[in-house]
Design an enzyme around this catalytic site. Structure first.
Site, PDB file in Angstrom:
ATOM      1  N   ASP A  32       0.847  -1.187   0.000  1.00 26.23           N
ATOM      2  CA  ASP A  32       0.000   0.000   0.000  1.00 26.23           C
ATOM      3  C   ASP A  32       0.884   1.238   0.000  1.00 26.23           C
ATOM      4  O   ASP A  32       1.833   1.322   0.782  1.00 26.23           O
ATOM      5  CB  ASP A  32      -0.896  -0.028   1.252  1.00 26.23           C
ATOM      6  CG  ASP A  32      -2.042   0.967   1.173  1.00 26.23           C
ATOM      7  OD1 ASP A  32      -1.773   2.160   0.883  1.00 26.23           O
ATOM      8  OD2 ASP A  32      -3.191   0.577   1.409  1.00 26.23           O
ATOM      9  N   ILE A  33       0.602   2.186  -0.901  1.00 28.97           N
ATOM     10  CA  ILE A  33       1.454   3.390  -0.980  1.00 28.97           C
ATOM     11  C   ILE A  33       1.149   4.378   0.147  1.00 28.97           C
ATOM     12  O   ILE A  33       1.914   5.311   0.369  1.00 28.97           O
ATOM     13  CB  ILE A  33       1.362   4.114  -2.346  1.00 28.97           C
ATOM     14  CG1 ILE A  33      -0.082   4.509  -2.677  1.00 28.97           C
ATOM     15  CG2 ILE A  33       1.975   3.265  -3.437  1.00 28.97           C
ATOM     16  CD1 ILE A  33      -0.178   5.495  -3.843  1.00 28.97           C
ATOM     17  N   ASN A  88     -13.302  -4.161   3.244  1.00 28.34           N
ATOM     18  CA  ASN A  88     -14.463  -3.275   3.309  1.00 28.34           C
ATOM     19  C   ASN A  88     -15.379  -3.488   2.099  1.00 28.34           C
ATOM     20  O   ASN A  88     -14.903  -3.633   0.978  1.00 28.34           O
ATOM     21  CB  ASN A  88     -14.009  -1.810   3.326  1.00 28.34           C
ATOM     22  CG  ASN A  88     -13.069  -1.506   4.472  1.00 28.34           C
ATOM     23  OD1 ASN A  88     -13.231  -2.025   5.579  1.00 28.34           O
ATOM     24  ND2 ASN A  88     -12.058  -0.697   4.217  1.00 28.34           N
ATOM     25  N   HIS A 101     -10.716  -6.046  -2.503  1.00 25.96           N
ATOM     26  CA  HIS A 101      -9.338  -6.141  -1.991  1.00 25.96           C
ATOM     27  C   HIS A 101      -9.327  -6.435  -0.513  1.00 25.96           C
ATOM     28  O   HIS A 101     -10.268  -6.108   0.210  1.00 25.96           O
ATOM     29  CB  HIS A 101      -8.538  -4.872  -2.303  1.00 25.96           C
ATOM     30  CG  HIS A 101      -9.116  -3.590  -1.761  1.00 25.96           C
ATOM     31  ND1 HIS A 101     -10.235  -2.978  -2.291  1.00 25.96           N
ATOM     32  CD2 HIS A 101      -8.719  -2.807  -0.742  1.00 25.96           C
ATOM     33  CE1 HIS A 101     -10.497  -1.867  -1.629  1.00 25.96           C
ATOM     34  NE2 HIS A 101      -9.595  -1.742  -0.658  1.00 25.96           N
ATOM     35  N   HIS A 103      -6.882  -6.065   2.920  1.00 29.25           N
ATOM     36  CA  HIS A 103      -5.714  -5.438   3.547  1.00 29.25           C
ATOM     37  C   HIS A 103      -5.080  -6.417   4.535  1.00 29.25           C
ATOM     38  O   HIS A 103      -5.790  -7.051   5.318  1.00 29.25           O
ATOM     39  CB  HIS A 103      -6.128  -4.208   4.361  1.00 29.25           C
ATOM     40  CG  HIS A 103      -6.726  -3.095   3.574  1.00 29.25           C
ATOM     41  ND1 HIS A 103      -5.998  -2.013   3.141  1.00 29.25           N
ATOM     42  CD2 HIS A 103      -8.004  -2.889   3.153  1.00 29.25           C
ATOM     43  CE1 HIS A 103      -6.794  -1.181   2.497  1.00 29.25           C
ATOM     44  NE2 HIS A 103      -8.016  -1.685   2.485  1.00 29.25           N
TER      45      HIS A 103
END
Ligand SMILES: [Zn+2]
Length: 137
Positions: A32-33, A88, A101, A103
């Site tokens: 993750d950026i 989510n 996606h 996390h």
């Protein structure tokens, strides 16, 4: 299938550069950026599915095998104390990018990054019974 303006589809297609730490035929995982913590990783199917309701069961199962494999690797390599798996669905639940996606968020005892404080309320027997009747298969 790709979605034209989806940032995750563009990452999959290498139109947008990213640090992909894992790839197989169905899934990719990248850093993750805007990480919550060091090693915060996103795992996605290469095919565009909007959310949990959209992704076929087989692909969901295969993706979660990757989540497990990467979680173990992140746990061991980064010497963290734990991790959160967060996924989510829909805007109300905080979904920003409409490409399914998951996390993986590394945690340490003292990270103070975020604390999940879920407000709990007392409910009545009647209310529990009512929702039970609605949801039970
Ligand atoms: Zn997409």
């Amino acid at each position: 299938m790709k979605e034209k303006n989806c940032i995750f589809c563009k990452i999959t297609d290498r139109e947008i550069p990213s640090r992909i730490i894992f790839e197989n035929d169905l899934n990719i995982a990248f850093l993750d950026i805007s990480p919550i913590s060091k090693g915060h990783t996103i795992v996605i199917p290469k095919t565009h599915y909007s959310n949990l309701e959209d992704i076929p069961d087989y692909e969901l199962a295969e993706l979660h095998k990757v989540v497990k494999q990467l979680s173990i690797r992140i746990h061991q390599k980064l010497k963290i104390d734990g991790y959160n798996i967060l996924q989510n669905n829909f805007v109300a639940a905080g979904q920003v990018i409409k490409h399914f996606h998951v996390h993986i968020i590394p945690r340490t005892y003292d990270d103070e990054k975020f604390r999940i404080k879920i407000p709990r309320t007392q409910t009545s027997e009647e209310e529990l019974n009512n929702i039970f009747k609605v949801l039970k298969f």
